[in-house]
Design an enzyme around this catalytic site. Sequence first.
Site: not given
Length: 198
Positions: A28, A50, A58
């Site tokens: 990522y 988010e 995350w």
Amino acid sequence: MTAEGIVIGEDGLARPLWASSDPLLREYYDTEWGLPVRDEQGLYERISLEAFQAGLSWATILRKRPAFRAAFDNFHPETVAAFTEADVERLLQDPGIVRNRLKIRAAITNANATIALRDEGGLVDFVWKFQPTSTPAPATYADVPTTSPESIALSRALRKKGFAFVGPTTMFALMEAIGMVDTHLVDSHRRGTSGVWS
């Protein structure tokens, strides 16, 4: 590892600690984080993820992203905007996503707000007009801000347009993720690769 939190990988590339050990996070970081997102569906997805990430790591969201995309029809705004309370209840039973009623409802609310913004030029132009005139140049993690005047203003503006779960810290994380600011550490191999900041 350096004192700044940069790790030199087996491939010789310098990455922050968070992107160094987990292969999913490394992929990522190397291929997606901090690159510009300038399409409505992509930006709506980032805002949604988010929001779901608030209070979580995350890595958790990234691992669940395929399930999120399946559950929310690849974050197609029209489809999600039409979700009903029955869909909310269905999603609350989906073990592949974050099962939080307020966050699920926020995704639906934000889909409707995204569609409404089309009359004013669209979500992409609306968000990107908050791009600052300069970007941080963090040498260490201690130098990376968690909000900015622009993220505070973006949060306020999106709330006025009916968006939910778009607080200043969440919006700063969005700005980092979509390249509006470059918070790659200065020694990272990704610093300056967005094409937004020289």
